[in-house]
Design an enzyme around this catalytic site. Sequence first.
Site, PDB file in Angstrom:
ATOM      1  N   LYS A 117     -32.185  24.356  38.281  1.00  0.00           N
ATOM      2  CA  LYS A 117     -32.572  22.952  38.458  1.00  0.00           C
ATOM      3  C   LYS A 117     -31.431  22.032  38.036  1.00  0.00           C
ATOM      4  O   LYS A 117     -31.066  21.100  38.748  1.00  0.00           O
ATOM      5  CB  LYS A 117     -33.829  22.652  37.628  1.00  0.00           C
ATOM      6  CG  LYS A 117     -34.369  21.255  37.836  1.00  0.00           C
ATOM      7  CD  LYS A 117     -35.269  20.826  36.710  1.00  0.00           C
ATOM      8  CE  LYS A 117     -34.460  20.435  35.504  1.00  0.00           C
ATOM      9  NZ  LYS A 117     -35.219  19.947  34.369  1.00  0.00           N
ATOM     10  N   ASP A 135     -38.343  20.102  39.349  1.00  0.00           N
ATOM     11  CA  ASP A 135     -38.732  19.971  37.947  1.00  0.00           C
ATOM     12  C   ASP A 135     -40.258  19.929  37.880  1.00  0.00           C
ATOM     13  O   ASP A 135     -40.941  20.151  38.886  1.00  0.00           O
ATOM     14  CB  ASP A 135     -38.101  18.719  37.322  1.00  0.00           C
ATOM     15  CG  ASP A 135     -38.702  17.441  37.880  1.00  0.00           C
ATOM     16  OD1 ASP A 135     -39.491  17.507  38.857  1.00  0.00           O
ATOM     17  OD2 ASP A 135     -38.408  16.367  37.339  1.00  0.00           O
TER      18      ASP A 135
END
Length: 211
Positions: A117, A135
């Site tokens: 991420k 996320d």
Amino acid sequence: MDCKELLNLLYQMYPNAGCELEYFSPFSFLCAVILSAQTTDKAVNKVTKELFSRYKTIDSLANANRNEIMQIIAPIGLMKNKSEYIIKLANIVKNKYNGIIPTNREELLQLPGVGRKTANVYLAQIYNVPAIAVDTHVNRVSKRLGLALEEDSVLDVENKLMEYFAKDDWIRAHHGLLFLGRYKCLAKKPECQTCLLKKNCKYWKEINENE
Ligand code: SF4
């Protein structure tokens, strides 16, 4: 729903959706993203302001006193891990990469505190590389909208979003979904009544069918 229609609705809701972390260099941005784990961008901006006013260069952060760093970042939590990550990061960038953060995803993923991420957020923001960082917000709204299944892993969600949206729209889609999750499709109490996506939302339909 057609992906372009979804993007347009997200744009109507959040025309200024974008990165809310403050930074002044690729290094300060990468630190901010690492520090943003399990906290808000607003909270990170407060501590990075203090952090980078005391440690203005990569070199100074590489030689920083860890206790001092922990004190500065205490308000955002996970201070032990986060302080270790950013001091190690500064040392690696300084010693191995001559002060320049690598642009290659595989090398980025070797850096302390950098997962998939974080690498996606970094590459998209600094180099405009098409990527969708998943996320907690993007994960939640993707599942509520029905773009992914409840049981999907974060990687599954990322793959499904990349398939659903055109590559040129990945960064825009990420920011739109992120803002939706952050400001309307809240984890505990989504504000569906005022959401422009409700007629196409799986969660909304399920709730109304059950009433
Ligand atoms: S309708 Fe509700 S659950 Fe669906 S995306 Fe909008 S806020 Fe989230």
